[in-house]
Design a protein around this motif. Structure first.
Motif, PDB file in Angstrom:
ATOM      1  N   THR A   1       0.813  -1.229   0.000  1.00  0.00           N
ATOM      2  CA  THR A   1       0.000   0.000   0.000  1.00  0.00           C
ATOM      3  C   THR A   1       0.839   1.268   0.000  1.00  0.00           C
ATOM      4  O   THR A   1       0.362   2.323  -0.424  1.00  0.00           O
ATOM      5  N   GLU A   2       2.086   1.184   0.500  1.00  0.00           N
ATOM      6  CA  GLU A   2       2.906   2.373   0.724  1.00  0.00           C
ATOM      7  C   GLU A   2       2.156   3.403   1.559  1.00  0.00           C
ATOM      8  O   GLU A   2       2.347   4.619   1.415  1.00  0.00           O
ATOM      9  N   GLY A   3       1.257   2.891   2.405  1.00  0.00           N
ATOM     10  CA  GLY A   3       0.506   3.779   3.287  1.00  0.00           C
ATOM     11  C   GLY A   3      -0.639   4.509   2.626  1.00  0.00           C
ATOM     12  O   GLY A   3      -1.215   5.432   3.213  1.00  0.00           O
ATOM     13  N   ARG A   4      -1.029   4.092   1.404  1.00  0.00           N
ATOM     14  CA  ARG A   4      -2.088   4.784   0.663  1.00  0.00           C
ATOM     15  C   ARG A   4      -3.315   3.903   0.489  1.00  0.00           C
ATOM     16  O   ARG A   4      -3.205   2.698   0.284  1.00  0.00           O
ATOM     17  N   THR A   5      -4.458   4.532   0.511  1.00  0.00           N
ATOM     18  CA  THR A   5      -5.683   3.878   0.075  1.00  0.00           C
ATOM     19  C   THR A   5      -5.752   3.951  -1.441  1.00  0.00           C
ATOM     20  O   THR A   5      -4.963   4.669  -2.084  1.00  0.00           O
TER      21      THR A   5
END
Length: 813
Positions: free
Chosen positions: A581-585
């Motif tokens: 995700t690399e911290g993303r939605t």
């Protein structure tokens, strides 16, 4: 004034009431000096009150099927339910590139597809025999944990080469679907790759040997036809395959309005393109286009209509003077045409007429018309190359512009079918695949059944001399090619039913398709209208230049989920969620990608505005950028092609060497020049036609895109699936339109209504492709799927899809 409008917006109005109440509004407007005139109440105004129950609101989405077009959908929603679908508003209908992107009947039927009884509602696990379609409901955590465990098990036991992600084209997402799965699989150590596609593998491969790698746009845009006086299409049928406002048909028709060019369409069927483009129809036998081209070349040579000095400047292998030193003296294309080649047959129009069915006098006339045209636009569709000798058809049509001089200039082309100009919207990055081995996408069944036979010189394996192992874990995302769209369905069914070969099959889809029934784990993905994404104009949108911000038009129903979220959960079980995700939605990836586009186009609005616009930007390409080979035509030395010689290779030394190195099935050939190659299942095989006398090919129907929309009953009423048969052939079999018939050969039997029509050549029948296969108790495919009858034998060079090359018989059911 506001009181009247608000009262009206909160009512469920009939058409009559709208007319009456619009009069009330007009009167109120006339009495007000504070409102601009004129004022009309339209659907856009209702979006202002989107939060109110019982009020229609507008949401924006898109049709993501593989028709090559990309149409935006204005979705009218009321109480979280889709009411209807409309086209997005036009910017300026008089200017191509800014006209209304009108969806066709398929796109407008998306509401019925969303609410179809075939919808897969929950994650499920197989409980019966594979293919029976028996499942039990499981939780999402069970499903994602099982898939993660299988990824780990298979990679540890067999290696990552045993994991395969299947070719498919049912949903062209950017931030879920295919990119999400490939990103996940690469984080897990990679997977066996594929190359080519089912649509135009032979053409793509042929182009690389004739013109070299020419990039995404490997033909002129149809807008160039505005400068043409003659258009010659080989099996190109835009009116049915690219029929929407988001497709190339608009570009073609607007160009023809400007030029008034004469159009000739060479096809076994009298297609809707012949009708709507006011074209001349030249009916041709399937598999014989290269013979026609050779006869055209014979006339050009015999009547001195070829500028041989020009041809030799730009080409290799037209005559003996430009042959490579390694070639035989009589190996040139001119020698082949004049009968000086190894076969000793002169390719006269009379010779070709006996093969292709077009009279010799018309072949000569066509050659003269092409030679004498001011600017002739020559192009081919993908039907003619989807044959067992498809590479030779493609290469033959590709050299016609070179022989006639119609290339690199306004109004000309290179014989191919152009891709669209991509807007450049990024997709979810998939990362690097540690597994470097790939197979032709059409040969995955062989990689399951007989991996030991999969080598570089027999089956086109790349990145290794041979496969180390068979496919054991199979992912099938938004595609019906697992069974329905693959050749020889009965063979494919037997391979898939044996779970000792491929041990686990994961299917992700919207509907219980014929392929979904073969899943071990079945996952329900959001439909287009339940998904959010930022997508490009598609590969055949022509000079269109736009992107579409897709919104969730309704709340995803049941337990359907975005595949981005599904893959994130599987990544979590594997311990790589943060890397995935690399911290993303998914929404945050969309915003990031929009920002990357805006960096190049600073005039675009901010994402907070654009995300609610639907269609974003519609700037057409510059006309001078849409001519293929323009720089090469201007200066072939300064702007060489990427072929080994830097020129158009009518004779390919690379193909000559490859033909020596490869082991080919009996009857297959890879000639160095585009020869006409006889295939087994054609009218020229007199022993086989005694049993199966009809040549059968498939075609794209307006009723569904491949197999997508095939289950929408309303579309069946509008465009029923029928096998086309000429009255001469029907009379012999005592058939009339509407009769239920059996179409059969050694591979299977299909039950389908027949359409008796003079719009198809005698001796040839045609069946729509994409219907969902369904066997009755006698093994007859009453679903009407053409692939019950098609062959699986791949083409010689590309190892591509030959599914238009079939011999059949027809009788009353």
């Amino acid at each position: 004034m506001k009181t009247i409008i608000n009262e009206l917006l909160q009512q469920d109005l009939s058409r009559r009431q709208v007319i009456v109440n619009t009069t009330k509004i007009s009167a109120a407007v006339a009495a007000s000096s504070t409102l601009p005139l004129p004022f009309t109440l339209n659907a856009a105004d209702t979006a202002l009150v989107s939060g109110k129950e019982g009020v229609e609101i507008i949401r924006h989405s898109a049709c993501l099927v593989n028709c090559g077009s990309r149409c935006a959908l204005k979705v009218i929603v009321k109480d979280d339910r889709i009411v209807r679908i409309e086209p997005e508003d036009a910017k300026d209908d008089s200017v191509f590139g800014e006209h209304q992107i009108r969806p066709c009947l398929r796109g407008r039927s998306s509401r019925w597809r969303v609410y179809s009884p075939d919808r897969i509602k929950y994650p499920m696990k197989r409980v019966g025999k594979r293919g029976e379609g028996k499942f039990k409901r499981i939780s999402w955590d069970e499903a994602t944990a099982f898939i993660a465990a299988e990824l780990k098990r298979v990679s540890e036991k067999y290696g990552n080469e045993a994991i395969y992600f299947n070719y498919q084209s049912g949903a062209y997402y950017h931030n879920q679907g295919t990119p999400a799965w490939k990103r996940l699989l690469n984080l897990n150590g990679g997977f066996l790759q594929y190359y080519n596609n089912y649509s135009n593998a032979q053409n793509l491969t042929a182009t690389s040997y004739t013109y070299g790698a020419t990039g995404v746009q490997f033909a002129s845009h149809f807008s160039q036809i505005a400068h043409s006086d003659l258009v010659v299409f080989f099996g190109l049928n835009l009116s049915e395959t690219r029929m929407s406002g988001g497709g190339q048909v608009e570009e073609l028709r607007r160009a023809l309005e400007i030029s008034g060019a004469r159009v000739i369409i060479i096809d076994p069927r009298y297609t809707d393109s012949v009708v709507t483009e006011h074209a001349e129809w030249l009916p041709i036998r399937p598999t014989t286009d290269a013979a026609l081209v050779a006869a055209i070349a014979h006339t050009l040579i015999k009547e001195n209509l070829i500028d041989e000095e020009r041809v030799n400047t730009y080409c290799v292998g037209y005559d003996r003077s430009t042959l490579p030193e390694t070639a035989k003296p009589n190996a040139s294309y001119k020698d082949y045409v004049l009968g000086n080649g190894d076969d000793g047959v002169e390719k006269t129009p009379e010779w070709a007429a006996d093969i292709c069915g077009i009279p010799a006098i018309r072949i000569r006339q066509l050659a003269r018309e092409m030679a004498e045209a001011r600017a002739c636009f020559i192009a081919q569709g993908w039907g003619p190359q989807r044959h067992a000798n498809g590479e030779q058809t493609s290469r033959a049509v590709q050299i016609l512009p070179a022989l006639t001089g119609h290339f690199g200039l306004p109004g000309t082309n290179n014989g191919n079918w152009t891709y669209g100009t991509p807007y450049g919207v990024p997709a979810l990055p998939i990362g690097e695949n540690p597994v470097k081995v790939s197979i032709p996408c059409y040969l995955w069944t062989d990689a399951i059944q007989s991996p030991e036979k999969m080598t570089a010189t027999t089956m086109g394996v790349k990145g290794a001399d041979k496969l180390k192992t068979g496919i054991k874990l199979f992912f099938n995302q938004a595609g019906n090619a697992l069974l329905n769209q693959h050749g020889n369905i009965n063979r494919t069914r037997k391979i898939l039913e044996d779970d000792s070969l491929c041990e686990t099959i994961v299917v992700i889809d919207n509907h219980m398709t014929a392929s979904a029934r073969f899943a071990d784990i079945l996952l329900p993905e959001t439909s287009y209208l339940e998904a959010e994404d930022l997508v490009d104009s598609s590969y055949a949108a022509g000079s269109h230049h736009y992107m579409i911000a897709m919104q969730k038009t309704i709340t995803p129903m049941w337990e359907v989920r975005s595949t981005y979220d599904i893959c994130a959960d599987i990544a979590g079980h594997l311990g790589v969620r943060e890397r995935f995700t690399e911290g993303r939605t998914q929404a945050e990836w969309m915003a990031k990608h929009y920002g990357q586009v805006k960096e190049k186009r600073s005039y675009l609005p901010e994402w907070e505005v654009a995300m609610n616009m639907g269609v974003i930007d519609q700037q057409g390409t510059r006309d001078e950028d849409s001519i293929i080979l323009a720089d090469f035509r201007h200066d072939p030395v300064a702007s060489p092609l990427t072929t080994p010689s830097g020129k158009i290779e009518i004779y390919s030394h690379t193909l000559a060497e490859l033909a020596k190195a490869w082991t080919l099935p009996e009857g297959d050939r890879i000639p160095a020049v585009p020869e006409f190659c006889i295939v087994t299942e054609s009218h020229l095989n007199k022993s086989l036609t005694a049993k199966y006398p009809l040549q059968m090919s498939g075609f794209h129907t307006k009723g569904h895109t491949h197999s997508t929309y095939a289950s929408v009953l309303m579309l069946h009423e509008a465009v029923p699936d029928e096998v086309w048969i000429n009255p001469i052939d029907a009379s012999v079999r005592q058939l009339k339109s509407g009769d239920m018939v059996h179409v059969f050969n050694d591979r299977g039997v299909v039950e389908i209504p027949c359409k008796v029509t003079q719009r198809i050549l005698p001796g040839v029948v045609a069946m729509p492709q994409g219907a969902w296969t369904r066997l009755d108790s006698n093994g007859v495919d009453v679903g009407g799927c053409i692939n019950t009858l098609t062959s699986h034998l791949p083409s010689p060079l590309a190892k591509g899809n030959p599914q238009h090359t079939n011999l059949v018989e027809i009788k009353r059911a």
